[in-house]
Design an enzyme around this catalytic site. Structure first.
Site, short mmCIF file in Angstrom:
data_model
loop_
_atom_site.label_atom_id
_atom_site.label_comp_id
_atom_site.label_asym_id
_atom_site.label_seq_id
_atom_site.Cartn_x
_atom_site.Cartn_y
_atom_site.Cartn_z
N ASP A 34 0.87 -1.17 0.00
CA ASP A 34 0.00 0.00 0.00
C ASP A 34 0.92 1.23 0.00
O ASP A 34 2.13 1.12 0.23
CB ASP A 34 -0.88 -0.05 1.25
CG ASP A 34 -1.64 1.23 1.49
OD1 ASP A 34 -2.39 1.66 0.59
OD2 ASP A 34 -1.47 1.83 2.57
N ASP A 74 -0.16 5.17 1.07
CA ASP A 74 -0.40 6.11 2.17
C ASP A 74 -0.47 5.37 3.51
O ASP A 74 -1.28 4.45 3.67
CB ASP A 74 -1.70 6.87 1.95
CG ASP A 74 -1.65 7.77 0.72
OD1 ASP A 74 -0.56 8.21 0.37
OD2 ASP A 74 -2.72 8.00 0.11
N ASP A 129 -1.23 -0.92 6.02
CA ASP A 129 -1.40 -0.35 7.36
C ASP A 129 -2.85 -0.30 7.82
O ASP A 129 -3.12 0.11 8.94
CB ASP A 129 -0.85 1.08 7.38
CG ASP A 129 -1.70 2.02 6.52
OD1 ASP A 129 -2.32 2.94 7.08
OD2 ASP A 129 -1.76 1.82 5.30
#
EC number: 3.1.3.18
Length: 232
Positions: free
Chosen positions: A13, A15, A175
Site C-alpha cells: 500500500d 499512504d 497499514d
C-alpha cells in the site's frame, strides 16, 4: 517465518505504509472546505479518514462538516480537493523511516515489487518520483486503474496477473483493514504495520499473518538479512 517461505514478490500500500501523506492530504481537504466557507478539520482528524480513496475522503469531510451529501456537492468538493492536492502532494508527504533502504534490499534480492493504492492515479507517479522510490516498482496500480478499490481483491488480482504470480507467492504489506481484507480475499499472505492510518483501530484486530512496528522489520520477516546485519 515459515508462512512466508513461498514468497516470490512483495506488494505495498502507499499512504500510511510507505509514505506519511497526511499533512498534504489534510491541507488539500482543509483548503477545499474553506473555499466553501466550511471549517478546517485538521491533520489529526483527516488522518482517520485516509484509506478508501479521494471520493470517500471528501464524503467523510463533508459529513463531518455537517453538509448534506449530494452528488453535485461531492463532485464540486472533489474537484477543489484535486486542485489543491496537486499543489500539496509532494511537499506534504515524506517517507516513513527506512522505507527506501528496505525497498532497495528487496530489489537487490531479485524480488519484484508492486504498489497498490486507492490514491487517484495521477498523483501516484509524481509522488513516487519526488520521494526517489519510483524505480523500485515493477507494477503500479492506482485508484483509477480498477473499477473497484481495496478492500475488494480486484487490484491484487490485477497485480498477480501482471507479475505472473500465484496468490500464495505474493506478500501484501499495508497499514489498514482495507489492505488486510483485500489480501485475505485474494488469498495472499499479508503483513500489517502498526504506525499508519487505520481509522483509530489496532491493525492486529484485522488478523494479518504478521504485525510489524517498523518497516525495516519486513526483511527478517521474509528471511532476508536485517538492515543492521548488512551494516556489520
Amino acid at each position: 517465518m515459515v508462512k512466508f517461505k513461498a514468497i516470490r514478490g512483495v506488494a505495498f500500500d502507499l499512504d500510511g505504509t510507505l509514505v506519511d501523506s497526511a499533512p498534504g492530504l489534510a491541507r488539500a481537504i482543509d483548503m477545499a472546505l474553506a473555499h466553501q466557507g466550511l471549517p478546517a478539520a485538521g491533520e489529526a482528524l483527516v488522518s482517520t479518514w485516509i484509506g478508501n480513496g479521494a471520493d470517500v475522503l471528501v464524503e467523510r469531510a463533508l459529513h463531518w462538516a455537517g453538509r448534506e451529501h449530494n452528488a453535485q456537492l461531492v463532485a464540486q468538493t472533489r474537484e477543489l480537493f484535486d486542485h489543491y492536492y496537486a499543489k500539496t502532494v509532494e511537499q506534504g508527504s515524506q517517507l516513513f523511516p527506512q522505507v527506501k533502504a528496505t525497498l532497495a534490499q528487496l530489489a537487490a534480492n531479485g524480488l519484484p515489487i508492486g504498489l497498490i493504492t486507492n490514491k487517484p492515479t495521477p498523483f501516484v507517479a509524481p509522488l513516487l518520483t519526488s520521494l526517489g522510490i519510483a524505480d523500485y516498482f515493477s507494477v503500479i496500480i492506482g485508484g483509477d486503474d480498477v473499477v473497484v478499490k481495496k478492500p475488494h481483491p480486484a487490484p491484487l488480482y490485477l497485480l498477480l496477473g501482471k507479475l505472473g504470480l500465484h496468490a500464495r507467492e505474493m506478500l501484501f504489506v499495508g497499514d489498514s483493514r482495507n489492505d488486510i481484507m483485500a489480501a485475505q480475499a485474494a488469498g495472499c499472505p499479508c503483513i500489517g504495520l502498526t504506525y499508519g492510518y487505520n481509522y483509530g483501530e489496532a491493525i492486529a484486530t484485522s488478523h494479518p499473518d504478521c504485525v510489524l512496528a517498523h518497516f525495516a522489520d519486513l526483511l527478517p520477516a521474509i528471511g532476508l538479512p536485517s538492515l543492521k546485519d548488512q551494516e556489520v
